[in-house]
Design a protein around this motif. Structure first.
Motif, short mmCIF file in Angstrom:
data_model
loop_
_atom_site.label_atom_id
_atom_site.label_comp_id
_atom_site.label_asym_id
_atom_site.label_seq_id
_atom_site.Cartn_x
_atom_site.Cartn_y
_atom_site.Cartn_z
N LEU A 298 0.89 -0.95 -0.26
CA LEU A 298 0.08 -0.69 -0.28
C LEU A 298 1.03 1.02 0.36
O LEU A 298 1.82 1.74 1.42
CB LEU A 298 -1.36 -0.40 0.94
CG LEU A 298 -2.01 -1.37 1.14
CD1 LEU A 298 -2.44 -1.56 2.26
CD2 LEU A 298 -3.06 -0.92 0.58
N VAL A 299 0.78 2.49 -1.30
CA VAL A 299 1.42 3.67 -1.60
C VAL A 299 0.48 4.22 -1.19
O VAL A 299 -0.20 4.61 -1.83
CB VAL A 299 2.14 3.65 -2.94
CG1 VAL A 299 4.01 4.28 -2.38
CG2 VAL A 299 3.21 1.93 -3.00
N ASP A 300 0.98 5.61 0.10
CA ASP A 300 0.03 6.38 0.46
C ASP A 300 1.11 7.60 -0.65
O ASP A 300 2.07 7.91 -0.46
CB ASP A 300 -0.09 6.84 1.85
CG ASP A 300 -0.61 8.13 1.64
OD1 ASP A 300 -1.06 8.29 1.57
OD2 ASP A 300 -0.09 8.33 3.17
N ASP A 301 0.46 8.43 -1.39
CA ASP A 301 1.02 9.13 -2.24
C ASP A 301 0.65 10.67 -1.64
O ASP A 301 0.42 11.10 -2.73
CB ASP A 301 0.75 9.11 -3.48
CG ASP A 301 1.17 9.75 -4.70
OD1 ASP A 301 2.14 10.69 -4.27
OD2 ASP A 301 0.53 10.14 -5.84
N CYS A 302 1.15 11.15 -0.15
CA CYS A 302 0.95 12.59 0.31
C CYS A 302 -0.08 12.36 0.50
O CYS A 302 -1.15 13.58 0.60
CB CYS A 302 1.86 13.32 -0.62
SG CYS A 302 3.09 13.23 -0.27
N SER A 303 -0.87 12.20 1.28
CA SER A 303 -2.41 12.02 1.92
C SER A 303 -2.67 12.67 3.01
O SER A 303 -1.69 13.26 3.57
CB SER A 303 -3.35 10.60 2.22
OG SER A 303 -3.59 9.89 0.82
N LYS B 211 4.69 5.39 2.62
CA LYS B 211 4.61 6.61 2.71
C LYS B 211 5.48 7.99 1.86
O LYS B 211 6.05 7.77 2.22
CB LYS B 211 4.58 7.39 4.09
CG LYS B 211 3.76 9.30 3.32
CD LYS B 211 3.11 9.48 5.01
CE LYS B 211 2.44 10.68 4.71
NZ LYS B 211 0.65 10.75 4.49
N LEU B 212 5.00 8.40 0.72
CA LEU B 212 6.05 8.84 -0.55
C LEU B 212 5.96 10.12 0.63
O LEU B 212 5.27 11.08 0.96
CB LEU B 212 4.76 8.59 -1.21
CG LEU B 212 4.93 7.74 -2.42
CD1 LEU B 212 4.74 7.92 -3.88
CD2 LEU B 212 6.59 6.78 -2.61
N ASP B 213 6.94 10.46 0.19
CA ASP B 213 7.30 12.16 1.59
C ASP B 213 7.00 13.26 -0.21
O ASP B 213 6.93 14.32 0.11
CB ASP B 213 9.27 12.48 0.90
CG ASP B 213 10.01 11.71 1.79
OD1 ASP B 213 9.21 11.37 2.79
OD2 ASP B 213 11.05 11.24 1.45
N LYS B 214 6.91 12.80 -1.53
CA LYS B 214 6.95 14.15 -2.40
C LYS B 214 5.64 13.19 -3.08
O LYS B 214 5.79 11.47 -3.36
CB LYS B 214 7.48 14.34 -3.20
CG LYS B 214 7.68 15.42 -4.15
CD LYS B 214 8.13 15.86 -4.99
CE LYS B 214 8.21 15.44 -5.89
NZ LYS B 214 9.49 15.88 -7.17
N ASN B 215 3.87 13.95 -3.69
CA ASN B 215 3.39 13.53 -4.50
C ASN B 215 3.60 13.44 -5.95
O ASN B 215 3.76 14.29 -6.48
CB ASN B 215 2.11 14.75 -4.86
CG ASN B 215 1.00 13.83 -4.88
OD1 ASN B 215 0.65 14.16 -6.04
ND2 ASN B 215 -0.20 13.40 -4.41
N GLY B 216 3.70 11.97 -6.19
CA GLY B 216 3.76 11.29 -7.23
C GLY B 216 2.41 11.44 -8.55
O GLY B 216 2.77 11.03 -9.54
#
Length: 71
Positions: free
Chosen positions: A37-42, A64-69
């Protein structure tokens, strides 16, 4: 043969829906799977939910990504 199935699920502000998606995977009859599960900076509580699922089942991993992709 019971091959490993990898499921990659990008998430963005999906706290309302992500639990249903995860439960759907958990409910499958095939049990040899991993759920990434990859959270795109929610900006909502999505990552907290993902982390909770990951803590309950070793087959689930939350990122959790550091920056919205834009996923």
């Amino acid at each position: 043969m019971n091959s490993l199935v990898s499921i990659i699920t990008p998430c963005f502000n999906s706290e309302k829906y992500v639990s249903q998606a995860v439960q759907s995977v958990i409910s499958q009859t095939h049990q040899n799977w991993e759920l990434l599960l990859v959270d795109d900076c929610s900006s909502d509580e999505t990552f907290a939910l993902l982390s909770n699922f990951a803590n309950q089942d070793a087959r689930i991993k939350a990122f959790k990504l550091d920056k919205n992709g834009g996923a």
